[in-house]
Design an enzyme around this catalytic site. Sequence first.
Site, PDB file in Angstrom:
ATOM      1  N   ASP A 176      -7.858  -6.870   0.493  1.00  0.00           N
ATOM      2  CA  ASP A 176      -7.054  -8.093   0.612  1.00  0.00           C
ATOM      3  C   ASP A 176      -7.490  -9.104   1.673  1.00  0.00           C
ATOM      4  O   ASP A 176      -7.632 -10.265   1.381  1.00  0.00           O
ATOM      5  CB  ASP A 176      -5.595  -7.724   0.881  1.00  0.00           C
ATOM      6  CG  ASP A 176      -5.011  -6.829  -0.198  1.00  0.00           C
ATOM      7  OD1 ASP A 176      -5.772  -6.285  -1.001  1.00  0.00           O
ATOM      8  OD2 ASP A 176      -3.776  -6.680  -0.229  1.00  0.00           O
ATOM      9  N   GLU A 415      -2.950   5.419   5.490  1.00  0.00           N
ATOM     10  CA  GLU A 415      -3.590   4.472   4.569  1.00  0.00           C
ATOM     11  C   GLU A 415      -4.992   4.127   5.065  1.00  0.00           C
ATOM     12  O   GLU A 415      -5.931   4.018   4.272  1.00  0.00           O
ATOM     13  CB  GLU A 415      -2.696   3.227   4.494  1.00  0.00           C
ATOM     14  CG  GLU A 415      -3.008   2.255   3.387  1.00  0.00           C
ATOM     15  CD  GLU A 415      -1.986   1.108   3.362  1.00  0.00           C
ATOM     16  OE1 GLU A 415      -0.961   1.183   4.099  1.00  0.00           O
ATOM     17  OE2 GLU A 415      -2.207   0.140   2.624  1.00  0.00           O
TER      18      GLU A 415
HETATM   19  C1  2M8 Z   1      -3.214  -3.259  -0.921  1.00  0.00           C
HETATM   20  O1  2M8 Z   1      -2.960  -4.409  -1.712  1.00  0.00           O
HETATM   21  C2  2M8 Z   1      -1.638  -4.808  -2.143  1.00  0.00           C
HETATM   22  C3  2M8 Z   1      -1.814  -5.946  -3.144  1.00  0.00           C
HETATM   23  O2  2M8 Z   1      -2.520  -5.451  -4.244  1.00  0.00           O
HETATM   24  C4  2M8 Z   1      -0.726  -5.294  -1.023  1.00  0.00           C
HETATM   25  O3  2M8 Z   1      -1.218  -5.506   0.086  1.00  0.00           O
HETATM   26  O4  2M8 Z   1       0.467  -5.472  -1.264  1.00  0.00           O
HETATM   27  C5  2M8 Z   1      -4.736  -3.035  -0.938  1.00  0.00           C
HETATM   28  O5  2M8 Z   1      -5.114  -2.125   0.052  1.00  0.00           O
HETATM   29  C6  2M8 Z   1      -5.192  -2.564  -2.321  1.00  0.00           C
HETATM   30  O6  2M8 Z   1      -6.548  -2.218  -2.302  1.00  0.00           O
HETATM   31  C7  2M8 Z   1      -4.368  -1.378  -2.804  1.00  0.00           C
HETATM   32  O7  2M8 Z   1      -4.719  -1.076  -4.123  1.00  0.00           O
HETATM   33  C8  2M8 Z   1      -2.863  -1.659  -2.710  1.00  0.00           C
HETATM   34  C9  2M8 Z   1      -2.021  -0.433  -3.016  1.00  0.00           C
HETATM   35  O8  2M8 Z   1      -2.451   0.675  -2.260  1.00  0.00           O
HETATM   36  O9  2M8 Z   1      -2.511  -2.119  -1.410  1.00  0.00           O
END
Ligand code: 2M8
Length: 445
Positions: A176, A415
């Site tokens: 992101d 994470e």
């Molecule tokens: C993060 O992205 C989401 C949007 O897609 C967010 O920040 O709300 C990123 O780390 C992405 O790579 C990951 O797939 C997602 C869910 O773990 O979180």
Amino acid sequence: MPVPSLPAELAALRETAVSVLRGNDLGDITRPSPTLYPHQWLWDSCFIAIGLRHLDPQRAAAEILSLLRGQWPSGMIPHVIFAETTDFYHAGPQRWRCDRVTTTAGGAQSTGVTQPPMIAEAAVRVGEMMTDSARAAFYRQLYPGLLRFHQWLYTERDPDDDGLVSLVHSWESGMDNTPTWMEITRPAAPLAVRALRRINGDDALDALRRDSKEVPPDERLTSGDLFTLYRIVRELRGAHYDFREIRRTIVPLVQDVAFNAILIRANEHLTAIAAEIGEVIPAGLRRSMRRSREAIGQLVVDGVYYSRDFRTRTLLRHETIAGLLPLYAGVVPEDRVDGMVKTLTSPRYCARFGVASVPLDDPAFLPRCYWQGPVWVNMNWLIADGLERYGRLDAADDLRRNTVDVIAASGAMYEYYSPLDGSGAGSNRFSWTAALLLDLLATAR
Ligand code: 2M8
């Protein structure tokens, strides 16, 4: 599945991982985290399936097949398929309103963008744990949708036949707030964001956001950047998520090096899946697959791979972990491999806990801030896989061991981790960390 014999400490860690996956299991999908991410994400489900295969291959296959429920008639598989839950997520269906432009195969609500195409990799890994007949049945169920997804990626996102597909939002890259994407995205900041920033920095905006209640704001992207990403979603919505229309907007368009590297590897897996069930990949897609392998060579300067601006065809000269994924794709010429191994094991990427997402000497580097520096378990996994296929077994083993060590030292499924001291950040019940830990423990040499 027989549990591998592990030292007591690792056996306990494995149990923690299993309980995180069980806790995040919503039936035949797994949410990435119980608080931050209550829905299904495309590449998360793929990494999750790679771990679940060690617990229950059929459940792992269901995780992958469930992604097809979100498939659009166009062939796109969305980056988030919204679950039936009232749990809060900051970029939920109301922000996207995709139901106004299309339906999904299973009727679920979804976002209007995609994510790195890890499905074929996950399918092959899960298939390895099945009997021949179960695997063939699984592949037959998956293949038509998976083929359409790969075809969509090229027909929709490579309209000029470059061999490289373009992304329309940093959320599609999965990384992101990686500096590459933030630099090209920031000029699209809404006027109000720019004005407030001038008056009071990002502090004035912090009060308005709702995604950072679970984790400290300094472990996420800045409020200004987040509101800019929301603005891009509004632009995409206005363009009906159609690339021909999106091209006419201010939306940044990036030929992302990591996404294209993952696609190249996925193309190989798709080809193997097709061969196993007696299907023939259509000639047009076969040609695109070949072109991709050649075209990614246009992204390298002095041994470093970069993403490229689709509109201007200029390289976005930010060195990040994304540029190491050509190793995973297997497209790095042999005489460049050792140079890249040297880079990723150098103090710049701080190899002690795996690979930092941004080099430590980059002014944008922040050790605990999301994709702006931390070590991510999925990145370590992908790079180690590439190193192994290049025959750099020691480097692959070291990276895998360091990954297990950093998770073990934290005692939880974080994470992401600081490359400086290994401390965990973000969610502490994060599914892909748990799943890939299971895989690393089960496949350790
Ligand atoms: C993060 O992205 C989401 C949007 O897609 C967010 O920040 O709300 C990123 O780390 C992405 O790579 C990951 O797939 C997602 C869910 O773990 O979180």
